[in-house]
Design a protein around this motif. Sequence first.
Motif, short mmCIF file in Angstrom:
data_model
loop_
_atom_site.label_atom_id
_atom_site.label_comp_id
_atom_site.label_asym_id
_atom_site.label_seq_id
_atom_site.Cartn_x
_atom_site.Cartn_y
_atom_site.Cartn_z
N HIS A 91 10.92 17.28 -2.94
CA HIS A 91 11.20 16.35 -1.45
C HIS A 91 9.41 15.48 -1.22
N ILE A 92 9.49 14.00 -1.97
CA ILE A 92 7.82 13.66 -1.36
C ILE A 92 8.25 12.70 -0.40
N THR A 145 0.84 -1.14 0.03
CA THR A 145 -0.05 0.27 0.04
C THR A 145 0.63 1.28 0.13
N GLN A 146 1.94 1.45 0.90
CA GLN A 146 2.65 2.82 0.68
C GLN A 146 3.45 2.76 -0.95
N ALA A 147 3.97 1.84 -0.95
CA ALA A 147 5.02 1.61 -2.30
C ALA A 147 4.15 2.06 -3.31
N LEU A 148 2.25 2.02 -3.50
CA LEU A 148 1.83 2.00 -4.68
C LEU A 148 1.21 4.13 -4.50
N CYS A 149 0.78 4.11 -3.01
CA CYS A 149 0.69 5.51 -3.01
C CYS A 149 2.05 6.13 -3.11
N ALA A 150 3.18 6.19 -2.96
CA ALA A 150 4.80 7.23 -3.28
C ALA A 150 4.24 6.86 -4.92
N VAL A 151 4.32 5.48 -5.89
CA VAL A 151 4.34 5.79 -7.10
C VAL A 151 3.29 6.75 -7.52
N GLY A 182 10.43 7.49 6.01
CA GLY A 182 12.10 7.95 6.01
C GLY A 182 12.05 7.19 3.91
N PHE A 183 10.37 7.56 3.85
CA PHE A 183 10.74 6.82 2.18
C PHE A 183 10.67 8.40 1.65
N ASN A 184 11.87 8.56 0.70
CA ASN A 184 12.32 10.18 0.00
C ASN A 184 12.28 9.65 -1.57
N VAL A 185 11.29 10.73 -2.35
CA VAL A 185 11.74 10.35 -3.93
C VAL A 185 11.64 11.53 -4.24
#
Length: 150
Positions: free
Chosen positions: A93-94, A22-28, A99-102
């Motif tokens: 920075h998103i 879920t976190q990965a999909l939200c980040a993308v 600690g997720f940072n894109v």
Amino acid sequence: MPFMSGLAASWSLKPLGPHGVTQALCAVLLAVLVTMNVVLGKWLQGSGSPPQSPPLNQYLHCYRCLLETEELGCLLGSDTCLTPLGSTCVTLHIKNSSGFNVMVSDCRNKEQMVDCSYTRASPVFGFWIFYQCCFLDFCNNPKNRKNTMH
């Protein structure tokens, strides 16, 4: 026995739990929304006609990357953009609390400089967007970012 080196060796292929997926999909999704805002915002503001070729010394040269991480570098759309002098280079920075940072790097015109050094909640719950601006050629390039971003 296969051997992986470089970026492939650092990728983890372990299964993600439901929260991780879920976190990965939200980040993308968030990265896509921000990228579309940056790209389409410029396209909609333009006159629709191709730009003329003015002298390059009248422009600020900025690093552009539509999707970047500190660990992997630019993953999508590495390029250079030009903006009139008096405008800015920007890196968005998103982030989230885990600690997720894109990052998304681009040019901003004078009218969009209100975003500089501004943090706001993102449309995706649990994430926020932090804008950093700078005013020298290629100041938002990953090599220069730590020394020049305000």
